[in-house]
Design an enzyme around this catalytic site. Structure first.
Site, PDB file in Angstrom:
ATOM      1  N   ARG A  83       2.508 -10.172   7.144  1.00  0.00           N
ATOM      2  CA  ARG A  83       3.950 -10.025   7.353  1.00  0.00           C
ATOM      3  C   ARG A  83       4.329  -9.161   8.547  1.00  0.00           C
ATOM      4  O   ARG A  83       5.514  -8.967   8.819  1.00  0.00           O
ATOM      5  CB  ARG A  83       4.615  -9.504   6.079  1.00  0.00           C
ATOM      6  CG  ARG A  83       4.931 -10.646   5.130  1.00  0.00           C
ATOM      7  CD  ARG A  83       5.516 -10.152   3.831  1.00  0.00           C
ATOM      8  NE  ARG A  83       4.464  -9.936   2.851  1.00  0.00           N
ATOM      9  CZ  ARG A  83       4.685  -9.647   1.577  1.00  0.00           C
ATOM     10  NH1 ARG A  83       5.907  -9.529   1.139  1.00  0.00           N
ATOM     11  NH2 ARG A  83       3.690  -9.480   0.752  1.00  0.00           N
ATOM     12  N   ARG A 122      20.339  17.842  -1.453  1.00  0.00           N
ATOM     13  CA  ARG A 122      20.749  16.488  -1.077  1.00  0.00           C
ATOM     14  C   ARG A 122      21.868  15.975  -1.976  1.00  0.00           C
ATOM     15  O   ARG A 122      21.998  16.387  -3.123  1.00  0.00           O
ATOM     16  CB  ARG A 122      19.554  15.524  -1.188  1.00  0.00           C
ATOM     17  CG  ARG A 122      18.476  15.708  -0.140  1.00  0.00           C
ATOM     18  CD  ARG A 122      18.987  15.297   1.219  1.00  0.00           C
ATOM     19  NE  ARG A 122      17.998  15.517   2.262  1.00  0.00           N
ATOM     20  CZ  ARG A 122      17.214  14.550   2.769  1.00  0.00           C
ATOM     21  NH1 ARG A 122      17.315  13.326   2.310  1.00  0.00           N
ATOM     22  NH2 ARG A 122      16.356  14.811   3.715  1.00  0.00           N
ATOM     23  N   PRO A 152       0.803  -1.214   0.000  1.00  0.00           N
ATOM     24  CA  PRO A 152       0.000   0.000   0.000  1.00  0.00           C
ATOM     25  C   PRO A 152       0.839   1.268   0.000  1.00  0.00           C
ATOM     26  O   PRO A 152       1.722   1.455   0.832  1.00  0.00           O
ATOM     27  CB  PRO A 152      -0.812  -0.111   1.289  1.00  0.00           C
ATOM     28  CG  PRO A 152      -0.066  -1.060   2.145  1.00  0.00           C
ATOM     29  CD  PRO A 152       0.624  -1.998   1.217  1.00  0.00           C
ATOM     30  N   GLU A 153       0.594   2.108  -0.965  1.00  0.00           N
ATOM     31  CA  GLU A 153       1.186   3.438  -1.009  1.00  0.00           C
ATOM     32  C   GLU A 153       0.028   4.427  -0.868  1.00  0.00           C
ATOM     33  O   GLU A 153      -1.088   4.041  -0.549  1.00  0.00           O
ATOM     34  CB  GLU A 153       1.973   3.627  -2.313  1.00  0.00           C
ATOM     35  CG  GLU A 153       3.108   2.593  -2.451  1.00  0.00           C
ATOM     36  CD  GLU A 153       3.964   2.775  -3.688  1.00  0.00           C
ATOM     37  OE1 GLU A 153       4.115   3.910  -4.150  1.00  0.00           O
ATOM     38  OE2 GLU A 153       4.479   1.768  -4.193  1.00  0.00           O
ATOM     39  N   HIS A 168      -4.479 -14.132  10.004  1.00  0.00           N
ATOM     40  CA  HIS A 168      -3.472 -13.164  10.444  1.00  0.00           C
ATOM     41  C   HIS A 168      -4.096 -11.971  11.167  1.00  0.00           C
ATOM     42  O   HIS A 168      -3.573 -10.860  11.110  1.00  0.00           O
ATOM     43  CB  HIS A 168      -2.639 -12.707   9.254  1.00  0.00           C
ATOM     44  CG  HIS A 168      -1.936 -13.839   8.558  1.00  0.00           C
ATOM     45  ND1 HIS A 168      -0.944 -14.576   9.163  1.00  0.00           N
ATOM     46  CD2 HIS A 168      -2.111 -14.393   7.338  1.00  0.00           C
ATOM     47  CE1 HIS A 168      -0.526 -15.515   8.329  1.00  0.00           C
ATOM     48  NE2 HIS A 168      -1.223 -15.421   7.209  1.00  0.00           N
TER      49      HIS A 168
END
Length: 284
Positions: free
Chosen positions: A116, A158, A2-3, A96
DNA sequence: CGACTCTCCTGGGTGC
DNA sequence: TGCACCCAGGAGAGTC
């Protein structure tokens, strides 16, 4: 994985189906799911009981639900495989299932299911409307607070590769591996391009590509989720059809026909077109 | 502080 | 059929 677009779909589902409801009980089924909630599971469940969900908010890939009472929110990150599901309270537990919220109205549970376990939830204070643990995260490119010129300035200052910078949530939030590759393909930039060599117009172009690819994904995802199933599911592939490079190793580039390449990058994969996205000259 | 690597985790796929 | 191994990757912790 998921983004921003997938998380926004979840947020909309939560806004529709969870806001306004009072939490009757919380249950933690796996301690790792609340590892960032330092006071522990008992404190977590005790503090949630009786609180009403006021709204559903998002910044980048983080979601939070502000609660009635103190200025606090239930904060969630889905990690790689996390799902927030609305499930009938009598439905059997998912394999899960990590955290379950029951509501006073007797309606569907909100369940955090995460194979996970890279995802997590926690209860945290709000400072200026933003959860304290994510105060270091930059606004995402769909927020009014996102400052394009400031992003360009910081990016050029940067000394790193452009894809690393896109994935750095303190510079711009919401971008993950998939949409980084897609945006770089649109902007015809190789992932290893040094950030300080980018011109301001090129950064503007890249930012537009980020917004384009995420808006397109959101448009698709937003039309495909079931009303009673708030879901982020890496295997559903509901955004796959719009992908131009990610996962398309050896398939032709839709712009020039050259075979898409996969390269190792930061212990993961980077997909790009060898012709449209020329590798920068090595620094010396 | 910036740049970078390591680490956490599970299940599906692959090769022998 | 079993088993060792690799891969997916977000982001905090740790190193220099």
């Amino acid at each position: 994985m998921p983004e921003l677009p997938e998380v926004e779909v979840v947020r909309r589902g939560l806004a529709q189906w969870v806001v306004g409801r009072e939490i009757a009980a919380a249950e933690v089924l796996h301690p790792r799911a609340i590892r960032r909630h330092v006071p522990g599971a008992d404190e977590f469940t005790a503090r949630l009981k009786g609180r009403t969900v006021l709204s559903a908010e998002r910044r980048g890939k983080y979601l939070w639900l502000p609660l009635s009472g103190a200025q606090e929110a239930l904060l969630a990150h889905l990690g790689m495989s996390g799902q927030l599901l609305l499930v009938d309270q009598d439905a059997p537990p998912e394999k899960h299932l990590r955290v379950r919220l029951r509501f006073e109205d007797g309606g569907a549970d909100l369940r955090f299911v995460d194979q996970r376990t890279f995802g997590h939830v926690m209860l945290t204070s709000l400072a200026g409307g933003v959860p304290e643990p994510i105060s270091h995260i930059a606004p995402d490119p769909f927020e009014a607070a996102f400052d394009g010129p400031e992003f360009a300035r910081r990016l050029r200052a940067r000394h790193t590769e452009i894809k690393r910078a896109l994935l750095d949530q303190s510079l711009i939030s919401g971008v993950g591996n998939i949409y980084a590759d897609e945006a770089l393909w649109i902007a015809k930039l190789h992932w290893a391009r040094p950030t300080h060599t980018l011109t301001r117009p090129k950064i503007t172009e890249l930012l537009a590509a980020v917004r384009t690819v995420m808006a397109a994904a959101l448009h698709q995802g937003g039309t495909s989720f079931d009303s009673l199933y708030v879901n982020v599911n890496g295997e559903s592939g509901y955004f796959d059809r719009s992908l131009e490079v990610y996962g398309r190793r050896d398939l032709p580039c839709s712009r020039c026909g050259t075979s898409i390449r996969r390269e190792a990058f930061m212990n993961r994969s980077s997909y790009s077109c060898p012709r449209c996205q020329r590798r920068p000259r090595p620094a010396h």
